[in-house]
Scaffold this active site. Structure first.
Site, PDB file in Angstrom:
ATOM      1  N   SER A 190      50.281  35.867  44.273  1.00 19.59           N
ATOM      2  CA  SER A 190      49.859  34.921  43.307  1.00 19.59           C
ATOM      3  C   SER A 190      50.887  33.340  43.485  1.00 19.59           C
ATOM      4  O   SER A 190      50.307  32.402  43.228  1.00 19.59           O
ATOM      5  CB  SER A 190      50.514  35.230  41.663  1.00 19.59           C
ATOM      6  OG  SER A 190      51.986  35.699  41.948  1.00 19.59           O
ATOM      7  N   HIS A 218      44.053  36.766  40.647  1.00 22.11           N
ATOM      8  CA  HIS A 218      43.769  35.129  41.309  1.00 22.11           C
ATOM      9  C   HIS A 218      42.667  35.296  42.325  1.00 22.11           C
ATOM     10  O   HIS A 218      42.092  34.462  42.981  1.00 22.11           O
ATOM     11  CB  HIS A 218      44.846  34.770  42.256  1.00 22.11           C
ATOM     12  CG  HIS A 218      46.283  34.589  41.197  1.00 22.11           C
ATOM     13  ND1 HIS A 218      46.368  33.668  40.480  1.00 22.11           N
ATOM     14  CD2 HIS A 218      47.165  35.499  41.156  1.00 22.11           C
ATOM     15  CE1 HIS A 218      47.642  33.853  39.836  1.00 22.11           C
ATOM     16  NE2 HIS A 218      48.099  34.897  40.130  1.00 22.11           N
ATOM     17  N   LYS A 261      42.756  33.069  33.572  1.00 22.70           N
ATOM     18  CA  LYS A 261      42.994  32.156  34.852  1.00 22.70           C
ATOM     19  C   LYS A 261      41.449  31.710  35.242  1.00 22.70           C
ATOM     20  O   LYS A 261      40.949  30.926  34.218  1.00 22.70           O
ATOM     21  CB  LYS A 261      43.425  32.915  35.768  1.00 22.70           C
ATOM     22  CG  LYS A 261      45.073  33.175  35.673  1.00 22.70           C
ATOM     23  CD  LYS A 261      45.687  33.863  36.677  1.00 22.70           C
ATOM     24  CE  LYS A 261      47.214  33.878  36.014  1.00 22.70           C
ATOM     25  NZ  LYS A 261      47.871  35.319  36.284  1.00 22.70           N
TER      26      LYS A 261
END
Ligand SMILES: *Cc1c(COP(=O)(O)O)cnc(C)c1O
Length: 414
Positions: A190, A218, A261
């Site tokens: 990350s 991610h 995200k």
């Protein structure tokens, strides 16, 4: 009894480690944006009342203000109200949650998925469900804080493996006599943006009969032809199913990804074989003893997964922005003379290592003065002496916005 808090807070401040929150709101309400203002959507915010171009979010695909997700949430509020009223195992699990889990499992190409209200809760809940006393966990040194906390809570024997060091992992696995073994790693790190070698990890886990858990916070949405994440990036599994070479070999895999995200909303999911997901649902305390996320979150996420599949142009655009940023920064004086280091990264995370906390904060402040917001990341989030700007790109950014960031970093006085 309590005055020590003042001393401790002063210590934080003295080491440039005291954090402060900023109040952040979209510059324009997304529902009111005119077509010619699209470049403001999910890129431009009021930060403590000041307009700023943001490179700080994890909104890698720009879905946090996508009209389809917003419409799905509105419709679900009208149907379900705003609260889930209880934990999923009591009465908080709606048809939207059920459908979302099916969508997620199909999207990543694994048999079953379980939705959690937060990624933190997913890791802290799932890891202690998978291993306990008498077992061993092998955890990459750069893993996310909530993996570390999950490992601690599990009470399994913890082996911290040097970052991405397959040889060290092999040695540790070979030496272990634990009843059960779990290897756990970020799939995309990350704060660095690099991708774990999942095929090699799976192969090692096969050799030593260990389970493998990967945290794809991610990679999900960003990597893979349809945004299925790191498994698809490596050709292991995706929306088209499990690749022939990996069929029958993924029972030991536990896939986790967050949905706040690139998916633009909130929460996370754990996916894998029927039996493992059933067990996690039975045993993860953060699943059992926490109120479910409301149904409109699940509804917005279903729309988000659809956009991730249907709009590959977002990933293409993100890749073009990444190339543009790296090219633009190559001319930057502080990078050419080696004071700053732009880490290699094929993801939306583009870390610019500055060094000391003070220097990183100074660069952040200089950008801020030019109307650009890039967060400085300091220890303990990253190792001492590697404070950095974590430049985070989004498919919502325009090429001109990236150029503006490059120009601002190039002109910053040394
Ligand atoms: C953000 C993040 C989490 C936590 O997810 P939340 O949904 O924000 O709680 C977990 N793992 C990694 C690698 C992350 O980056």
């Amino acid at each position: 009894m309590t005055t020590w808090f003042d001393d401790a807070l002063q210590q934080l401040a003295a080491h440039h480690l005291q954090r402060r929150r900023r109040q952040v709101a979209p510059l324009h309400a997304p529902a009111e944006l005119a077509p010619h203002e699209e470049a403001l959507r999910a890129t431009t915010y009021l930060v403590d009342g000041q307009p700023r171009l943001s490179f700080g979010s994890n909104d890698y695909l720009g879905l946090s203000q996508h009209p389809a997700l917003m419409a799905a949430a509105h419709a679900a509020i009208d149907r379900y109200g705003v609260g889930a009223t209880a934990s999923p195992l009591v009465c908080g699990h709606s048809p939207e949650h059920e459908a979302l889990e099916a969508d997620l499992a199909r999207h990543v190409g694994l048999p079953r998925a379980l939705y959690f209200y937060a990624g933190y809760a997913a890791n802290v809940g799932a890891i202690p469900a998978l291993v306990g006393k008498g077992d061993a966990v092998f955890s990459d040194a750069l893993n996310h804080a909530c993996i570390i906390d999950g490992v601690r809570l599990s009470r399994a024997e913890a082996h911290i493996v040097p970052h991405a060091d397959l040889a060290a992992l092999e040695t540790a696995l070979r030496a272990s006599t634990a009843r059960r073994k779990l290897v756990v790693t970020d799939a995309v790190f990350s704060m660095d943006g690099n991708v774990a070698d999942v095929p090699a990890l799976l192969a090692l886990c096969e050799r030593f009969d260990a389970m493998l858990m990967i945290d794809d916070a991610h990679g999900f949405g960003v990597l893979g032809p349809q945004g299925e994440g790191t498994l698809a990036h490596h050709g292991i599994a995706g929306a088209a199913g499990v690749a022939p070479a990996w069929q029958g070999r993924l029972d030991r895999l536990i896939y986790m990804a967050t949905l706040g995200k690139s998916a633009g909303v909130a929460g996370a999911f754990v996916a894998g074989s029927d039996r493992i997901i059933e067990w996690v649902m039975q045993k993860a305390r953060t699943y059992m003893f926490a109120t479910a996320a409301p149904a409109h979150i699940a509804a917005a996420l279903r729309a988000g997964v659809q956009v991730i599949q249907d709009e590959p142009g977002r990933r293409t655009h993100l890749a073009a922005l990444r190339a543009r940023l790296r090219e633009g920064l190559a001319g930057c004086e502080a990078i050419r003379d080696g004071r700053w280091r732009l880490l290699p990264s094929d993801t939306a995370i583009q870390p610019l290592v500055i060094g000391s906390n003070e220097a990183a904060l100074a660069v952040m402040a200089a950008l801020d003065a030019q109307g650009i917001w890039v967060p400085a990341i300091r220890p303990p989030t990253v190792p001492d002496g590697t404070a950095r700007l974590r430049i985070s790109l989004s498919a919502a950014h325009t090429a001109e916005q990236v150029d503006r960031l490059c120009a601002a970093l190039a002109t910053r006085p040394a």
